[in-house]
Design a protein around this motif. Structure first.
Motif, mmCIF file in Angstrom:
data_model
loop_
_atom_site.group_PDB
_atom_site.id
_atom_site.type_symbol
_atom_site.label_atom_id
_atom_site.label_comp_id
_atom_site.label_asym_id
_atom_site.label_seq_id
_atom_site.Cartn_x
_atom_site.Cartn_y
_atom_site.Cartn_z
ATOM 1 N N MET A 94 22.168 31.734 63.723
ATOM 2 C CA MET A 94 23.184 31.728 62.689
ATOM 3 C C MET A 94 23.018 32.931 61.767
ATOM 4 S SD MET A 94 24.284 28.622 60.332
ATOM 5 C CE MET A 94 24.647 28.796 58.634
ATOM 6 N N THR A 95 21.787 33.376 61.517
ATOM 7 C CA THR A 95 21.568 34.495 60.607
ATOM 8 C C THR A 95 22.263 35.749 61.109
ATOM 9 O OG1 THR A 95 19.450 33.573 59.967
ATOM 10 C CG2 THR A 95 19.826 35.869 59.432
ATOM 11 N N TRP A 96 22.130 36.078 62.402
ATOM 12 C CA TRP A 96 22.743 37.294 62.927
ATOM 13 C C TRP A 96 24.258 37.203 62.871
ATOM 14 C CZ3 TRP A 96 19.660 41.099 62.794
ATOM 15 C CH2 TRP A 96 18.313 40.937 63.079
ATOM 16 N N ALA A 97 24.839 36.038 63.064
ATOM 17 C CA ALA A 97 26.293 35.876 63.012
ATOM 18 C C ALA A 97 26.834 36.149 61.616
ATOM 19 C CB ALA A 97 26.675 34.470 63.452
ATOM 20 N N ALA A 98 26.009 35.995 60.607
ATOM 21 C CA ALA A 98 26.454 36.201 59.224
ATOM 22 C C ALA A 98 26.967 37.618 58.993
ATOM 23 C CB ALA A 98 25.324 35.895 58.245
ATOM 24 N N GLY A 99 26.521 38.560 59.791
ATOM 25 C CA GLY A 99 26.993 39.932 59.652
ATOM 26 C C GLY A 99 28.484 40.062 59.862
ATOM 27 N N ASN A 100 29.049 39.136 60.594
ATOM 28 C CA ASN A 100 30.485 39.179 60.870
ATOM 29 C C ASN A 100 31.301 38.311 59.919
ATOM 30 O OD1 ASN A 100 30.150 40.916 63.118
ATOM 31 N ND2 ASN A 100 29.470 39.157 64.320
ATOM 32 N N TRP A 101 30.622 37.591 59.060
ATOM 33 C CA TRP A 101 31.336 36.760 58.103
ATOM 34 C C TRP A 101 31.873 37.615 56.975
ATOM 35 C CZ3 TRP A 101 26.918 32.658 57.380
ATOM 36 C CH2 TRP A 101 26.793 31.909 58.550
ATOM 37 N N ASP A 102 32.923 37.132 56.350
ATOM 38 C CA ASP A 102 33.452 37.774 55.147
ATOM 39 C C ASP A 102 32.377 37.675 54.066
ATOM 40 O OD1 ASP A 102 34.930 37.412 52.385
ATOM 41 O OD2 ASP A 102 36.309 38.476 53.722
ATOM 42 N N PRO A 103 32.164 38.735 53.285
ATOM 43 C CA PRO A 103 31.092 38.689 52.280
ATOM 44 C C PRO A 103 31.245 37.571 51.251
ATOM 45 C CG PRO A 103 32.275 40.782 52.184
ATOM 46 C CD PRO A 103 32.845 40.001 53.322
ATOM 47 N N ASP A 104 32.447 37.032 51.105
ATOM 48 C CA ASP A 104 32.667 35.934 50.152
ATOM 49 C C ASP A 104 32.566 34.558 50.806
ATOM 50 O OD1 ASP A 104 33.088 37.674 48.000
ATOM 51 O OD2 ASP A 104 35.180 37.956 48.589
ATOM 52 N N ASP A 105 32.225 34.516 52.083
ATOM 53 C CA ASP A 105 32.100 33.249 52.801
ATOM 54 C C ASP A 105 30.991 32.425 52.145
ATOM 55 O OD1 ASP A 105 31.306 31.252 54.747
ATOM 56 O OD2 ASP A 105 32.422 32.412 56.227
ATOM 57 N N PRO A 106 31.260 31.186 51.753
ATOM 58 C CA PRO A 106 30.245 30.365 51.084
ATOM 59 C C PRO A 106 29.021 30.081 51.949
ATOM 60 C CG PRO A 106 32.215 29.062 51.550
ATOM 61 C CD PRO A 106 32.536 30.490 51.883
ATOM 62 N N ARG A 107 29.146 30.224 53.258
ATOM 63 C CA ARG A 107 27.994 29.999 54.136
ATOM 64 C C ARG A 107 26.905 31.043 53.886
ATOM 65 N NH1 ARG A 107 30.828 30.048 59.874
ATOM 66 N NH2 ARG A 107 31.853 31.769 58.802
ATOM 67 N N ILE A 108 27.288 32.233 53.417
ATOM 68 C CA ILE A 108 26.297 33.273 53.156
ATOM 69 C C ILE A 108 25.360 32.843 52.036
ATOM 70 C CG2 ILE A 108 25.968 35.626 52.294
ATOM 71 C CD1 ILE A 108 28.345 36.465 53.994
ATOM 72 N N GLU A 109 25.896 32.303 50.979
ATOM 73 C CA GLU A 109 25.067 31.822 49.864
ATOM 74 C C GLU A 109 24.137 30.712 50.336
ATOM 75 O OE1 GLU A 109 23.454 31.551 46.146
ATOM 76 O OE2 GLU A 109 25.109 32.918 46.548
ATOM 77 N N GLU A 110 24.666 29.775 51.117
ATOM 78 C CA GLU A 110 23.851 28.673 51.633
ATOM 79 C C GLU A 110 22.729 29.187 52.534
ATOM 80 O OE1 GLU A 110 26.605 26.081 53.603
ATOM 81 O OE2 GLU A 110 27.786 25.789 51.784
ATOM 82 N N LEU A 111 23.063 30.106 53.427
ATOM 83 C CA LEU A 111 22.075 30.659 54.337
ATOM 84 C C LEU A 111 21.028 31.468 53.583
ATOM 85 C CD1 LEU A 111 21.062 31.069 57.207
ATOM 86 C CD2 LEU A 111 22.700 32.961 57.432
#
Length: 82
Positions: free
Chosen positions: A1-18
């Motif tokens: 899941m960590t590597w996939a975060a690179g493709n998430w929008d920077p405002d995606d709430p999952r980034i804060e959780e991760l």
């Protein structure tokens, strides 16, 4: 899941959780801090090629935000990151 975060929008709430989960992992075991520093300072060929190809661009804003948040959280807990 960590590597996939690179493709998430920077405002995606999952980034804060991760970021919180990963930071807690490093805070619990500060001996892993060199791993965190290694993610920030990767020297492999793919990274160098990407840096040269996209100099001045942020191609993975989700990853950038994630690593910034992790560092902030770990430092805020008083753990030194070289």
């Amino acid at each position: 899941m960590t590597w996939a975060a690179g493709n998430w929008d920077p405002d995606d709430p999952r980034i804060e959780e991760l970021a919180t989960e990963v930071a807690e992992h490093f805070i619990a075991d500060p001996s892993l801090i060199p791993t965190l520093s290694g993610l920030r300072n990767r020297e492999d060929g793919d990274t160098r090629k990407e840096l040269l190809t996209h100099h001045g661009e942020d191609q993975r804003p989700g990853w950038t935000r994630l690593t910034t948040l992790i560092e902030q959280k770990v430092r805020a807990a008083g753990v030194d990151i070289p």
